[in-house]
Enzyme design. Structure first.
Site, PDB file in Angstrom:
ATOM      1  N   LYS A 122       0.982  -1.424  -0.016  1.00  0.00           N
ATOM      2  CA  LYS A 122       0.133   0.028  -0.155  1.00  0.00           C
ATOM      3  C   LYS A 122       0.711   0.687   0.106  1.00  0.00           C
ATOM      4  CE  LYS A 122      -4.580   1.286   1.680  1.00  0.00           C
ATOM      5  NZ  LYS A 122      -4.775   1.643   0.968  1.00  0.00           N
ATOM      6  N   GLY A 134       6.646   0.764   5.042  1.00  0.00           N
ATOM      7  CA  GLY A 134       7.567  -0.068   5.042  1.00  0.00           C
ATOM      8  C   GLY A 134       7.687   0.239   3.461  1.00  0.00           C
ATOM      9  N   CYS A 135       6.468   0.409   2.555  1.00  0.00           N
ATOM     10  CA  CYS A 135       6.412   0.226   2.031  1.00  0.00           C
ATOM     11  C   CYS A 135       7.418   2.113   1.322  1.00  0.00           C
ATOM     12  CB  CYS A 135       4.932   0.002   0.463  1.00  0.00           C
ATOM     13  SG  CYS A 135       3.828  -0.818   1.595  1.00  0.00           S
ATOM     14  N   THR A 136       6.583   3.283   1.558  1.00  0.00           N
ATOM     15  CA  THR A 136       7.559   4.520   1.545  1.00  0.00           C
ATOM     16  C   THR A 136       9.199   4.191   1.640  1.00  0.00           C
ATOM     17  OG1 THR A 136       5.533   5.599   2.505  1.00  0.00           O
ATOM     18  CG2 THR A 136       7.844   6.922   2.476  1.00  0.00           C
ATOM     19  N   ALA A 176      10.031   2.538  -0.944  1.00  0.00           N
ATOM     20  CA  ALA A 176      10.242   2.874  -2.684  1.00  0.00           C
ATOM     21  C   ALA A 176      11.317   4.179  -1.864  1.00  0.00           C
ATOM     22  CB  ALA A 176       8.498   3.817  -2.987  1.00  0.00           C
TER      23      ALA A 176
END
Length: 154
Positions: free
Chosen positions: A39, A44-46, A49
């Site tokens: 998401k 974690g995704c940030t 990225a």
């Protein structure tokens, strides 16, 4: 569509991204790092990225493009891209066609509840559209460096 395995060619597909439509034809001729994440704008995704963003020029120098994939909307991806200055495309896979092809939809525990979501995974596709390496159920720390090393070795 059946799931893809290492050593197999990626079947034809077309997907909508922040950089326009992406298809198998647009991937050929260059290595591609295709990473699936749960998401936009989650911790974690940030971090993941930003890791790919920070090493983007090194991936480019090694002859690879980076493409992120999640089920978020194109609008969400555009906001995520702007907020974190991401130089690579993000695919909106709302219908889960790519997620299904790469078998990344799993049942996960979130706050003690079973939910269906994307298992953080990364795939390295060679210049001919063949899957050459995969990382599944990975942890973010150190992962981007490992992917860059694999790109350099292939």
């Amino acid at each position: 569509m059946t799931a893809i395995s290492v050593g197999e060619a990626i079947p034809p597909f077309t997907a909508t991204s922040t950089h326009g439509d992406i298809s198998l034809d647009t991937l050929k001729g260059r290595k591609t790092v295709l990473y699936f994440y749960p998401k936009d704008n989650t911790p974690g995704c940030t971090t993941q990225a930003q890791g790919f963003r920070d090493l983007h020029s090194e991936f480019e120098a090694a002859g690879a493009r980076i493409i992120g994939v999640s089920r978020d909307s194109l609008k969400s991806h555009q906001n995520f891209t702007a907020k974190h200055e991401l130089p690579f495309a993000l695919i909106s896979d709302a219908d889960e066609s790519l997620c299904t092809l790469f078998k990344v939809i799993k049942m996960k525990n979130m706050y003690g509840k079973q939910v269906r979501g994307i298992e953080r995974s990364t795939f390295l596709i060679d210049e001919n559209g063949v899957l050459v390496k995969e990382w599944r159920g990975l942890r973010v720390p150190g992962h981007v460096d490992a992917v860059l090393q694999a790109v350099r070795e292939h």
